[in-house]
Every structure is written in C-alpha cells, then in structure tokens.
Design a protein around this motif. Sequence first.
Motif, PDB file in Angstrom:
ATOM      1  N   THR A 124      -5.365  13.916   3.326  1.00  0.00           N
ATOM      2  CA  THR A 124      -5.980  12.598   3.516  1.00  0.00           C
ATOM      3  C   THR A 124      -6.840  12.099   2.509  1.00  0.00           C
ATOM      4  O   THR A 124      -6.691  11.434   1.816  1.00  0.00           O
ATOM      5  N   TYR A 125      -7.670  13.345   1.986  1.00  0.00           N
ATOM      6  CA  TYR A 125      -8.754  12.946   1.085  1.00  0.00           C
ATOM      7  C   TYR A 125      -7.932  13.028  -0.448  1.00  0.00           C
ATOM      8  O   TYR A 125      -8.203  12.096  -1.329  1.00  0.00           O
ATOM      9  N   LEU A 126      -7.001  13.528  -0.414  1.00  0.00           N
ATOM     10  CA  LEU A 126      -6.272  13.495  -1.719  1.00  0.00           C
ATOM     11  C   LEU A 126      -5.435  12.014  -1.980  1.00  0.00           C
ATOM     12  O   LEU A 126      -5.489  11.505  -2.882  1.00  0.00           O
ATOM     13  N   PHE A 127      -4.851  11.826  -0.872  1.00  0.00           N
ATOM     14  CA  PHE A 127      -4.125  10.319  -0.832  1.00  0.00           C
ATOM     15  C   PHE A 127      -5.273   9.390  -0.830  1.00  0.00           C
ATOM     16  O   PHE A 127      -4.912   8.493  -1.656  1.00  0.00           O
ATOM     17  N   ILE A 128      -6.615   9.631  -0.477  1.00  0.00           N
ATOM     18  CA  ILE A 128      -7.492   8.370  -0.622  1.00  0.00           C
ATOM     19  C   ILE A 128      -8.138   8.502  -2.281  1.00  0.00           C
ATOM     20  O   ILE A 128      -8.030   7.514  -2.875  1.00  0.00           O
ATOM     21  N   LEU A 129      -8.144   9.614  -2.748  1.00  0.00           N
ATOM     22  CA  LEU A 129      -8.529   9.703  -4.326  1.00  0.00           C
ATOM     23  C   LEU A 129      -7.483   9.231  -4.979  1.00  0.00           C
ATOM     24  O   LEU A 129      -7.793   8.373  -5.855  1.00  0.00           O
ATOM     25  N   ILE A 130      -6.281   9.656  -4.969  1.00  0.00           N
ATOM     26  CA  ILE A 130      -5.044   9.354  -5.924  1.00  0.00           C
ATOM     27  C   ILE A 130      -4.875   7.723  -5.677  1.00  0.00           C
ATOM     28  O   ILE A 130      -4.783   7.060  -6.852  1.00  0.00           O
ATOM     29  N   GLY A 131      -4.551   7.261  -4.401  1.00  0.00           N
ATOM     30  CA  GLY A 131      -4.238   6.043  -4.210  1.00  0.00           C
ATOM     31  C   GLY A 131      -5.315   5.014  -5.018  1.00  0.00           C
ATOM     32  O   GLY A 131      -4.942   4.142  -5.516  1.00  0.00           O
ATOM     33  N   ASN A 132      -6.528   5.293  -4.443  1.00  0.00           N
ATOM     34  CA  ASN A 132      -7.697   4.254  -4.908  1.00  0.00           C
ATOM     35  C   ASN A 132      -7.937   4.237  -6.224  1.00  0.00           C
ATOM     36  O   ASN A 132      -8.239   3.255  -6.885  1.00  0.00           O
ATOM     37  N   ILE A 133      -8.020   5.596  -6.965  1.00  0.00           N
ATOM     38  CA  ILE A 133      -8.180   5.602  -8.387  1.00  0.00           C
ATOM     39  C   ILE A 133      -7.116   5.116  -8.990  1.00  0.00           C
ATOM     40  O   ILE A 133      -7.245   4.402 -10.166  1.00  0.00           O
ATOM     41  N   PHE A 134      -5.754   5.001  -8.510  1.00  0.00           N
ATOM     42  CA  PHE A 134      -4.766   4.478  -9.101  1.00  0.00           C
ATOM     43  C   PHE A 134      -4.930   2.807  -9.244  1.00  0.00           C
ATOM     44  O   PHE A 134      -4.575   2.357 -10.201  1.00  0.00           O
ATOM     45  N   ILE A 135      -5.463   2.309  -8.160  1.00  0.00           N
ATOM     46  CA  ILE A 135      -5.274   1.083  -8.045  1.00  0.00           C
ATOM     47  C   ILE A 135      -6.654   0.514  -9.145  1.00  0.00           C
ATOM     48  O   ILE A 135      -6.379  -0.489  -9.809  1.00  0.00           O
TER      49      ILE A 135
END
Length: 320
Positions: free
Chosen positions: A35-46
């Motif tokens: 979940t934390y990886l998804f949060i990091l990758i997704g929001n940094i990508f945006i």
Amino acid sequence: MINSNVTTVKDFVILGLPGLDPVYYGLFSALLFLTYLFILIGNIFILVFVGLEKRLYKPTYLIFCHLSMNDLLFGTVTLPKIISRYWLDDKITSFGACFTQMYFVHSLGAINSFILMIMAFDRFIAVLFPLTYPILITNINISLACGLLWIGTFLWMIAIVFHAISLVYCNSNIEQCYCDHMSLTNLACGGNVRYVQTLAVGIAMFSVLIALFFIVFSYISIFAVVLKMKNTNGRYKILSTCTPQLLVSGLYYLPRCFVYLAHAIGFYFSVDIRILMILLYSLLPCAVNPFIYCFKTKDIKDILMKRMNNAKVGMKQVSK
C-alpha cells in the motif's frame, strides 16, 4: 498509576490490531508495505508528471498536486511505523514522537478535507459561472488559497496538540495502528480529559462539516445545471470534468459518514473492525487517487496515451 499532575509515561505501545494472530503479522505488514509503495509511486508520478507537462499548468491540476502531496505525506507519516510494528515487532514509540505523529495525522486530514472543498469550488465556478472562471480561478489564486490552507491548518492544530499534551497520562497502550487524538487522550486521566476530547471533536466536526456542506452544495448545483441542459455533448463534457473530483471526494467522505452514522444509531464495531475501517478509509484514497486522476481526467489520459503510442512507435523503429 499516578496520583500527581505530572505524566510518568515516557513511551507508548502501539497495539495495532489486538485480535490479529501473530501468524499473519508478516502478511499484514507486506500488505501495508505494498500500500505504501502504491502511495509513493502513484503520488510522486502525479507530482512529477504535472510538473513536467506544461499543458497541465492549470488550476485544476494544481489542486491535484496539492492533494497528491497531502496523500504522500499522510502515507509517510503513518505507514512506516505500522509496518515496522508488524514486520520488526517495533511496538514502542516515544512520547514526543507519538504527539508529533498525531499532529501531522490530524493536520493532513483537515487539509485533505479543505483541498476537496477547493476542488469543488473550482468545478462550481467552472460550470455555473464560466465567464468569470478565468478571472477567479487562476494558478496564483489557487496557490494562495492552498498555501494559506496549509499554513492556517498547521497553526491552529498546534493548539489541539498542546491541549492533549497538557493531560496526565495513566496508560501507555494505544489500541490503534498510529497515534491519533482519541486513542491518545483515552489513555489520560483527570477531570480535563472530557473537555479536551469534546473541544477537539467539536473543532474537527465543524471544519469537516463546513467542507462537506459546500462540496455537497456545489455538486448538487452542478447537477441541477446539467439536468437543464438540452445539449447531450455539453452534459457529457461537464460530467466528465467533474467525475474525478466526485470519485475522490466520495472515496474520502462516504466511508467516514458510514462509520459516524453507524455510531450515531448505536451500532458499534469490534476494536479490530473499527481499526481496519479507519485504516481503509484513511489510506485507500491515498493509494487510489492517482489512478483516478490518470484514468478519469481527459487531459492526463490523452497525454499518457500519446506518450505510450510514441513509445511504441519508437520501439518499432528501433527493432527495424
């Protein structure tokens, strides 16, 4: 435990899910880590994608960036400690660290709510007052509004934390996966506890309900305009521009409203279910929001598709 007005608790113990069998600690921590990886990758990508794409230098996407920053910070404030609690059996958090985490948890939660209100205001003006939209909703105005929102929330949240710190703490076992106001103040003793809790809940509900009221009012007004339109293409265009904001707002507010309503009518959940629901409605939006932006926002989706098509063409040319 103590008879003086001085707290003797120096550290707190994060109990997490009291009913979780130790056999599942590894699986649960792995799920939290993903979940934390998804949060990091997704929001940094945006944040990076909008920052590099000049065509997205618009107020709507600037608001998305503020929400992504908030989601990124919230995940970073809460998840590493939960993961270490189950992965490394690191249950202890210091007195100061716990109150620091509480400060950021509630500050970021309030900021999230107000950013959603600004997002609804953006769509409200765009649909109901399209001629004044370019004047009122500019990058500078949105930056000022969001900046004041961040600063103001962080400032007034200090008072809430100081009220909580002033209490005498008689217990150190936190029935939660991170430090929040209610879980912490439930460990305090003395006549001031109820006052501090009531004041904090009152301020929180006041700020959340103001934002929620305006969000609901905005989208009802937008739907009223859409229903009056005879142009099918116009209806679709307006609804498509509002869909990401509606999904993001619904994902944030609906689970919370369900929990509060259930509590109001006298339906109580077990400790484990209550904690799981709090984790779900706190962390799921942080992980899912970037995907909503990418797949439900036309400009971002079009740019991504164009980039992917160009990449495919480039790979075919290289292979030849």
